[in-house]
Write a protein that holds these residues in place. Structure first.
Motif: not given
Length: 987
Positions: A313-321, A395-411
């Motif tokens: 669901g996070v969907g970033t390459p880091t998370a998928l890896s 992977g969880f921490l990378s949730a904000g890499e593409d801008g779809s998650f804010g830092s608050g939601l990421t944490w």
């Protein structure tokens, strides 16, 4: 080796194992393990190419007219899952060879397990949406049957599992059809490249929801999580493979496969993150609630799957890896742990951690294996589980890499993941300490349990624990050198993300945020383990007034009640209710015919002949007699006579095949109805004259409407273009001269195969209904009893003349049947007609016999039906070599006397039809031809309850003649009725 060959070999392993099981018994597992290990080894040469980004694709036409084919594709995602399916499958098969007791019935177990291997292999390799759905549903069915075979308590969990997972399958089917409609292709790789995903956000969102729901049901995600622990009634090998390393991973595979088009869809991300994190948290909580180690394992699987779904669901390459490497780590440690549960239960006789007591002393090897696997699941270095957990946190921490998650939601999502990981550490300690130490973790809320004597538990043989040790050892080695997985995980992550991301794994990557979070997890988790008694007393044992299983069971029972009420609408003997629907349909046809007739055109000249009216008049006379007569036998004869008139009508029209079919069906129908009449009164019951008049008016009205509609709608538009196509192309395309037969076995073979299967099901339905009959009384008519003691009552002597004629005619009938079968492609005949002729042979065989006991069959007609269906299916599969399923293959075979014989596999398909029809006819003749009977077990139960001497298979047993039935028959019937009534009340 090609992908097609690999898939075929996994399928071929099923019948091979089934055949060898007759000799090897439980040791069939060793054979299956060796083959799967070899197949897994044969895939290893593909690894370097896959890691380098190479993709292997193969295609075999299946339904070319619909653009559907057996399309296989091997990329990084498919490679990871294929290796897990084959190699973990090999270990579980080896484990099964020692898990089951020597005398345990395991034949069906190996068949369903290996079918599951085939289904999973096909699913992960499938590059066609329809093929993907077919294999997806195969895994559902295999899981159902494997659970259902697991004892008296298994059917209910199996049904609940089927209800949930098959519901998700319907969602996947809807998604597949929508994708095919929107993209114009069923190829997954092509559909995922289509522009419709960006051009139509509404379509993308709907398909994303359907795919996610399908994956949630298969991977036990909230709110569908309850089926997986419920399915733990299955034995440990089933849990180790289906519900830890294979089936539940099917949903994860589906999410990864569609991630390239959905990873940035907000609805997709919200669904996966929400459901995944909730599942990870409640799975950990429920694992801390339980004392049965298998239940703890089940909920731990639910929790770990939640991590995987959230990562996707996070969907970033880091998370998928991270998701891909955790798939590998989870398969290794969870396969080991489930196998160890089976070993502990088998050696110690319990799965309750309140009962198990210090097995570390008597089972040190099991303790070491379980400890290594549990450390990996807990995420402790240097295990592969530690590496995968570190990457999950990244992977969880990378949730904000593409801008779809804010830092608050990421944490927020990161800290929820940390909390679930703490729960993971805590229940891992609960597993190991609960089994192998003097565990004092029974809280105040628990029932006091008596610890067992550990001296009675012995270490399992090496052949038993070795398959469980290997994946644990692999997890330990790969944890030290995780870079060995860089290539294949990189390929999988690129396939899932659609990017050129490169994965790099290491045991020590320096100080980082994820490392500090890992330290926090291990610190809090260790504290929870050390304070396990207090934790156990704090964890609530019941949160809601109902459980998930109770909720699903309530839904299942509600659906059954709704179905029963819907069935009650037509579950009646009132003819009026049954005739309402066809009556309304006939009215509609009549109106349509009267309106459309002028528009269709004038009746073609020559459409009606004088002979037609003669046939109609004869049918009216015969049917009128059938309606008027009060004698059942006369009604059968008159109705049969009307059928013979219809046959003659077909012959005059030149429809030889149709006429032969009608004639033979009428003959066999009359014979079977005569057998039925033996069990009925000779006359119909009397009814009021008003009812007779009303029935006559309704019948006449129906007949008039049907005649008018038919007259108005036929013979007015000339030859249809479909008919012209068959006339012009049948010989060129199939080499057949008999167009009717060619339509059945060449052009419309799939329809015929469906009808063939339905016919076989009807045969089994007849068998089941007649086997369930409890009637025991002698219903012979009083007129028949008049002849007892006279020459006319001697069946042996009265059938002498008929038997003499039959002995001469029988070979000719059989020969005629075979001739019709072989010539069906070129002259009037075919499998169905030939089978009806053979059915006439069997009917005569029954009629000339003095009693039903004198006509014992030497083979099982159920197997004849199944054989016919399998031959039809095999012919269809052979057609794949010609382009698609059921495509006829042809050869010109030279004849010794010159010329050639045009052989076609359509003849083999006709043989399948032949056998299925014969089997169904035999079911009806044999079961209806037997004397009134009642089950021997009912008689024995009655005798036991009344203190009477026991009878085995003699008088009164199943198949006994009425004259042999003992005098207490009526009492036995009454006893059976009361017993069944009592059972219904209990249910």
């Amino acid at each position: 080796m090609t992908l097609m060959v690999l898939l075929f070999l996994t399928l071929l392993l099923v019948p091979a194992a089934a055949a060898l099981h007759r000799v090897l018994k439980r040791d069939t597992g060793w054979f299956a393990a060796a083959v799967l290990a070899v197949l897994g080894g044969l895939t290893l040469p593909w690894l370097p190419g896959v890691a380098a980004g190479e993709i292997t694709a193969e295609h075999l036409p299946w339904i070319p007219s619909a653009g559907v084919g057996i399309s296989l594709r091997l990329d990084g995602v498919a490679m990871v899952f294929l290796l897990l399916v084959l190699l973990i499958g090999a270990l579980v098969m080896a484990y099964s060879a020692r898990y089951f007791a020597p005398g345990k019935k395991t034949g069906d177990y190996y068949v369903w397990m290996l079918l599951f291997v085939f289904s999973m292999s096909g699913m992960v390799l499938a590059d066609d949406l329809i093929l993907l759905f077919v294999f997806w549903e195969f895994t559902t069915l295999c899981s159902f049957f494997l659970i259902n075979r697991s004892g008296d308590k298994a059917p209910a969990p199996a049904q609940r599992t089927l209800l949930i997972t098959m519901g998700g399958g319907l969602g996947l089917l809807m998604a597949a059809l929508m994708i095919i409609s929107a993209t114009g292709t069923s190829r997954i790789s092509e559909a995922l490249q289509h522009d419709v995903w960006q051009q139509d956000p509404g379509f993308t969102a709907v398909v994303a929801v359907l795919v996610a729901l399908a994956a949630f049901t298969k991977s036990a995600q909230f709110p569908f999580h309850m089926w997986l622990p419920d399915a733990m009634v299955a034995p440990a090998p089933v849990s180790a493979y289906l519900h830890a390393a294979a089936m539940v991973k099917a949903g994860v595979y589906l999410l990864l496969r569609f991630s390239p088009v959905f990873h940035d869809v907000a609805l997709w991300q919200a669904m996966l993150l929400t459901s995944g994190l909730i599942t990870a948290l409640i799975g950990a909580l429920f694992a801390l609630q339980r004392h049965d180690i298998k239940e703890i394992m089940a909920f731990s699987t639910v929790s770990q799957l939640g991590f995987l779904v959230a990562m996707i669901g996070v969907g970033t390459p880091t998370a998928l890896s991270a998701a891909v490497i955790h798939v590998i780590a989870h398969a290794l440690f969870k396969a080991t742990l489930f196998m160890m549960v089976g070993i502990v239960e088998g050696q110690a006789g319990s799965r309750d951690i309140r009962v198990l007591n210090g097995l570390r002393r008597t089972m040190p090897v099991s303790f070491a294996i379980t400890g290594v696997a549990a450390l990996s699941m807990a995420g402790v270095p240097p295990m592969l589980g530690f590496v995968s957990k570190e990457n999950l946190l990244k992977g969880f921490l990378s949730a904000g890499e593409d801008g779809s998650f804010g830092s608050g939601l990421t944490w927020t999502v990161t800290l929820l993941g940390v909390l679930a990981a703490v729960g993971t550490f805590a229940y891992c300690g609960r597993i190991v300490l609960g089994i192998f130490t003097r565990y004092s973790g029974a809280g105040a809320q628990d029932e006091p349990q008596r610890p067992m004597e550990t001296d009675a538990a012995k270490e399992a043989p090496a052949a038993f624990w070795l398959p469980a040790m290997l994946p644990a050892a692999a997890g330990a080695v790969l944890g030290i050198v995780p870079q060995l997985l860089d290539g294949v995980v990189t390929a999988a992550a690129r396939a899932a993300s659609g990017t050129d991301y490169t994965s790099h794994f290491h045991l020590w990557g320096g100080l980082s945020t994820d490392l500090m979070l890992s330290a926090v997890i291990m610190g809090i988790g260790l504290a929870a383990v050390l304070a396990r008694t207090r934790v156990d007393s704090v964890v609530p044992r019941r949160i809601l007034p109902f459980t998930g299983v109770q909720a699903v069971e309530g839904i299942r029972e509600m659906l059954i009640r709704l179905g029963r009420r819907a069935g009650d609408l037509t579950r009646t003997d009132m003819h009026g209710l049954h005739l309402t629907a066809p009556g309304l349909m006939l009215v509609g046809l009549l109106i349509a015919g009267l309106i459309a007739a002028p528009a269709v055109g004038e009746l073609e000249p020559g459409s009606t002949r004088t002979a037609d009216w003669l046939f109609i008049a004869l049918m009216v006379v015969l049917l009128a007699g059938a309606v008027i007569t009060t004698n059942r036998a006369a009604a059968v004869v008159l109705a049969g006579g009307a059928g013979f008139i219809v046959s003659a009508y077909y012959f005059t029209l030149g429809a030889i095949d149709v006429g032969l079919t009608q004639l033979l069906v009428e003959i066999l129908t009359v014979v079977i109805l005569v057998l039925v009449l033996r069990k009925l009164p000779s006359t119909f019951h009397r009814v009021r004259r008003s009812r007779t008049v009303l029935a006559a008016l309704v019948a006449a009205g129906f007949g008039l409407m049907a005649f008018t509609a038919t007259y108005a709608l036929t013979g007015r538009r000339g030859q249809h273009e479909v008919a012209r196509y068959y006339l012009e192309n049948t010989y060129d395309q199939t080499g057949a001269d008999n167009m009717v037969n060619s339509i059945l076995v060449d052009f419309r073979a799939l329809d015929t195969f469906g009808e063939l299967t339905v016919l076989g099901i009807a045969g089994f339905a007849i068998l089941a209904v007649l086997n369930s009959a409890f009637s025991t009384s002698d219903n012979r008519s009083e007129q028949a009893k008049w002849w007892e003691g006279t020459p006319l009552g001697d069946a042996e002597n009265n059938t002498t003349a008929m038997r003499s004629v039959f002995n001469w005619v029988a070979p000719l009938i059989v020969l005629f049947s075979l001739v019709l079968l072989v010539r069906g492609h070129y002259e009037p005949g075919g499998g169905f007609i030939a089978a009806l002729v053979a059915g006439g042979f069997f009917a005569l065989r029954y009629l000339v016999a003095p009693s039903d006991s004198a006509v014992k069959l030497r083979w099982d007609y159920a197997l004849v039906i199944v054989g016919g269906i399998l031959i039809g299916a095999g012919t269809g599969l052979a057609g794949l070599f010609g382009g698609s399923f059921l495509t006829p293959l042809t050869w010109d075979i030279p004849l010794p006397w010159g010329g050639h014989y045009h052989f076609t596999t359509a003849l083999v398909f006709d043989v399948g039809i032949y056998l299925a029809v014969i089997g169904t006819v035999l079911v009806a003749l044999d079961r209806l031809g037997q004397a009134q009977r009642y089950p021997a077990e009912l008689l024995k139960a009655y005798q036991r309850s009344h203190g009477l001497p026991q009878q085995d298979a003699g008088a009164g047993a199943v198949g006994a003649d009425p004259g042999d039935v003992p005098p207490q028959v009526a009492e036995v019937e009454l006893y059976g009725q009361r017993a069944r009534g009592k059972g219904d009340q209990q249910q």
